[in-house]
Write a protein that holds these residues in place. Sequence first.
Motif, mmCIF file in Angstrom:
data_model
loop_
_atom_site.group_PDB
_atom_site.id
_atom_site.type_symbol
_atom_site.label_atom_id
_atom_site.label_comp_id
_atom_site.label_asym_id
_atom_site.label_seq_id
_atom_site.Cartn_x
_atom_site.Cartn_y
_atom_site.Cartn_z
ATOM 1 N N GLU A 120 3.276 5.455 -0.193
ATOM 2 C CA GLU A 120 2.582 4.162 0.013
ATOM 3 C C GLU A 120 3.058 3.095 -0.976
ATOM 4 O O GLU A 120 2.260 2.514 -1.719
ATOM 5 C CB GLU A 120 1.058 4.351 -0.069
ATOM 6 C CG GLU A 120 0.522 5.339 0.973
ATOM 7 C CD GLU A 120 -0.951 5.608 0.780
ATOM 8 O OE1 GLU A 120 -1.756 4.779 1.236
ATOM 9 O OE2 GLU A 120 -1.291 6.642 0.160
ATOM 10 N N ASP A 121 4.376 2.888 -0.979
ATOM 11 C CA ASP A 121 4.996 1.862 -1.843
ATOM 12 C C ASP A 121 4.701 2.071 -3.327
ATOM 13 O O ASP A 121 4.636 1.116 -4.103
ATOM 14 C CB ASP A 121 4.565 0.444 -1.416
ATOM 15 C CG ASP A 121 4.993 0.114 0.008
ATOM 16 O OD1 ASP A 121 6.074 0.585 0.417
ATOM 17 O OD2 ASP A 121 4.247 -0.587 0.716
ATOM 18 N N GLY A 122 4.525 3.321 -3.716
ATOM 19 C CA GLY A 122 4.328 3.634 -5.131
ATOM 20 C C GLY A 122 3.036 3.105 -5.725
ATOM 21 O O GLY A 122 2.915 2.954 -6.940
ATOM 22 N N LYS A 123 2.034 2.866 -4.851
ATOM 23 C CA LYS A 123 0.793 2.238 -5.356
ATOM 24 C C LYS A 123 -0.055 3.193 -6.199
ATOM 25 O O LYS A 123 -0.977 2.757 -6.892
ATOM 26 C CB LYS A 123 -0.034 1.683 -4.191
ATOM 27 C CG LYS A 123 -0.718 2.745 -3.345
ATOM 28 C CD LYS A 123 -1.674 2.113 -2.346
ATOM 29 C CE LYS A 123 -2.533 3.170 -1.680
ATOM 30 N NZ LYS A 123 -3.362 2.601 -0.608
ATOM 31 N N HIS A 124 0.245 4.493 -6.140
ATOM 32 C CA HIS A 124 -0.552 5.475 -6.917
ATOM 33 C C HIS A 124 -0.036 5.651 -8.340
ATOM 34 O O HIS A 124 -0.717 6.256 -9.174
ATOM 35 C CB HIS A 124 -0.527 6.846 -6.222
ATOM 36 C CG HIS A 124 -1.027 6.797 -4.812
ATOM 37 N ND1 HIS A 124 -2.358 6.674 -4.511
ATOM 38 C CD2 HIS A 124 -0.366 6.845 -3.625
ATOM 39 C CE1 HIS A 124 -2.504 6.646 -3.188
ATOM 40 N NE2 HIS A 124 -1.313 6.730 -2.644
ATOM 41 N N THR A 149 5.904 -6.377 -16.260
ATOM 42 C CA THR A 149 5.968 -6.038 -14.833
ATOM 43 C C THR A 149 7.302 -5.379 -14.521
ATOM 44 O O THR A 149 8.243 -5.451 -15.325
ATOM 45 C CB THR A 149 5.844 -7.305 -13.958
ATOM 46 O OG1 THR A 149 6.897 -8.220 -14.322
ATOM 47 C CG2 THR A 149 4.495 -7.992 -14.144
ATOM 48 N N THR A 170 10.123 -4.814 -11.154
ATOM 49 C CA THR A 170 10.528 -5.149 -9.783
ATOM 50 C C THR A 170 11.763 -4.335 -9.409
ATOM 51 O O THR A 170 12.607 -4.072 -10.265
ATOM 52 C CB THR A 170 10.906 -6.653 -9.677
ATOM 53 O OG1 THR A 170 9.957 -7.420 -10.409
ATOM 54 C CG2 THR A 170 10.934 -7.121 -8.234
ATOM 55 N N ASN A 202 9.829 3.480 -5.062
ATOM 56 C CA ASN A 202 9.323 2.721 -3.901
ATOM 57 C C ASN A 202 8.688 1.401 -4.321
ATOM 58 O O ASN A 202 7.844 0.857 -3.615
ATOM 59 C CB ASN A 202 8.319 3.539 -3.057
ATOM 60 C CG ASN A 202 9.033 4.347 -1.984
ATOM 61 O OD1 ASN A 202 10.180 4.068 -1.655
ATOM 62 N ND2 ASN A 202 8.353 5.332 -1.444
ATOM 63 N N TRP A 203 9.115 0.887 -5.487
ATOM 64 C CA TRP A 203 8.612 -0.397 -5.964
ATOM 65 C C TRP A 203 9.628 -1.480 -5.633
ATOM 66 O O TRP A 203 10.471 -1.816 -6.450
ATOM 67 C CB TRP A 203 8.396 -0.372 -7.481
ATOM 68 C CG TRP A 203 7.148 0.328 -7.917
ATOM 69 C CD1 TRP A 203 6.179 0.875 -7.149
ATOM 70 C CD2 TRP A 203 6.744 0.552 -9.292
ATOM 71 N NE1 TRP A 203 5.193 1.429 -7.934
ATOM 72 C CE2 TRP A 203 5.511 1.245 -9.252
ATOM 73 C CE3 TRP A 203 7.295 0.235 -10.524
ATOM 74 C CZ2 TRP A 203 4.826 1.628 -10.402
ATOM 75 C CZ3 TRP A 203 6.626 0.616 -11.670
ATOM 76 C CH2 TRP A 203 5.404 1.302 -11.619
ATOM 77 N N ASP A 262 8.611 -4.638 -4.514
ATOM 78 C CA ASP A 262 7.984 -5.880 -4.981
ATOM 79 C C ASP A 262 7.527 -5.752 -6.431
ATOM 80 O O ASP A 262 7.482 -4.662 -6.989
ATOM 81 C CB ASP A 262 6.771 -6.221 -4.100
ATOM 82 C CG ASP A 262 7.163 -6.309 -2.628
ATOM 83 O OD1 ASP A 262 8.269 -6.802 -2.353
ATOM 84 O OD2 ASP A 262 6.369 -5.862 -1.774
ATOM 85 N N GLN A 319 5.458 -5.243 -9.614
ATOM 86 C CA GLN A 319 4.307 -4.391 -9.921
ATOM 87 C C GLN A 319 3.680 -4.800 -11.246
ATOM 88 O O GLN A 319 4.376 -4.930 -12.250
ATOM 89 C CB GLN A 319 4.757 -2.920 -10.062
ATOM 90 C CG GLN A 319 5.461 -2.367 -8.847
ATOM 91 C CD GLN A 319 4.531 -2.168 -7.673
ATOM 92 O OE1 GLN A 319 3.394 -1.752 -7.848
ATOM 93 N NE2 GLN A 319 5.010 -2.475 -6.477
ATOM 94 N N GLU A 320 2.368 -4.967 -11.240
ATOM 95 C CA GLU A 320 1.640 -5.198 -12.496
ATOM 96 C C GLU A 320 1.469 -3.837 -13.169
ATOM 97 O O GLU A 320 0.779 -2.968 -12.653
ATOM 98 C CB GLU A 320 0.258 -5.801 -12.208
ATOM 99 C CG GLU A 320 0.312 -7.223 -11.677
ATOM 100 C CD GLU A 320 0.818 -8.231 -12.715
ATOM 101 O OE1 GLU A 320 0.691 -7.957 -13.930
ATOM 102 O OE2 GLU A 320 1.351 -9.272 -12.293
#
Length: 321
Positions: free
Chosen positions: A38-42, A82, A84, A90-91, A93, A95-96
């Motif tokens: 999931e786009d590295g959101k975890h 951040t 990018t 999978n990042w 965009d 990332q904070e």
Amino acid sequence: MAKKLLGIDLGGTTIKFGILTTEGDIQEKWAIETNILEDGKHIVPDIVESLKHRLNLYGLTSEDFIGIGMGSPGAVDRDKKTVTGAFNLNWADKQEVGSVIEKETGIPFAIDNDANVAALGEAWTGAGGNQPDVILVTLGTGVGGGIIADGNLIHGVAGAGGEIGHINVEPQTGFECTCGNRGCLETVASATGVVRLARQMAEAYEGASNIKAAIDNGDDVTSKDIFTAAAAGDKFSDAVVEKVAFYLGLAAANLGNTLNPDSVVLGGGVSASGEFLRSRVEKYFLQYAFPAVKMSTKIKIAELGNDAGIIGAASLARQFA
């Protein structure tokens, strides 16, 4: 009680953590799997959760730490904290990273590129011997590196300082590089580059060699296979290693002539062959280096292995002391 440092080495398969003293000694270390779904959101929430869990386990609070440092792949904005374009995470965009970790842990946070951070680690407690002028060349799936001059990492105006893998060692006729140029060091000295070089050299090689036979057969051959065979006396493999050492020695001499560091340290997977590779790289380095550089700059093999990342990351946090 003396305050401690936290180091995080963020990679595509694992995230390594370490609690260190201000002298760079690892007191505790652990690792978790990198969940890039999931786009590295975890990834960032997993880091926060692991930190909280471990600090709780060891009975430590934010008050016990000077800061947290982290090495990350991709384009790192050190001021905004951040990342990018870390595609193996999978990042794609921005990332904070820092703002979230600081808010959740209450500990100051610093971040830099993973290759730079590994260089800091080797320079601080590894082969660099805590000297202020050290260059690390990492030989892995690519060729990376970090340059420390007068105690500071060289970043350049666009963060592309220390792109050692893109020093040109074979202009015009060299292999195409992913960067769009031909003949970059990465195309001949990375794990895939060594194999590519061997395939090219196999075409003209006449003698008996198990590695040449395997290449001609279309079998899978790795850079490790080539170095192992060379050390065991396979003449074809030996010629390949000699050519790789020539390219590395030439690049090291160019770096030496520009920066005159105390040492150029070879790290990463290919460097596992140790003295067998080091002595050959040194031979070509001495051939192409300026006289004063020959006398003062040493070619060394990295000493910290997989710990370079967490040690170097922790060293970033010393700025908060």
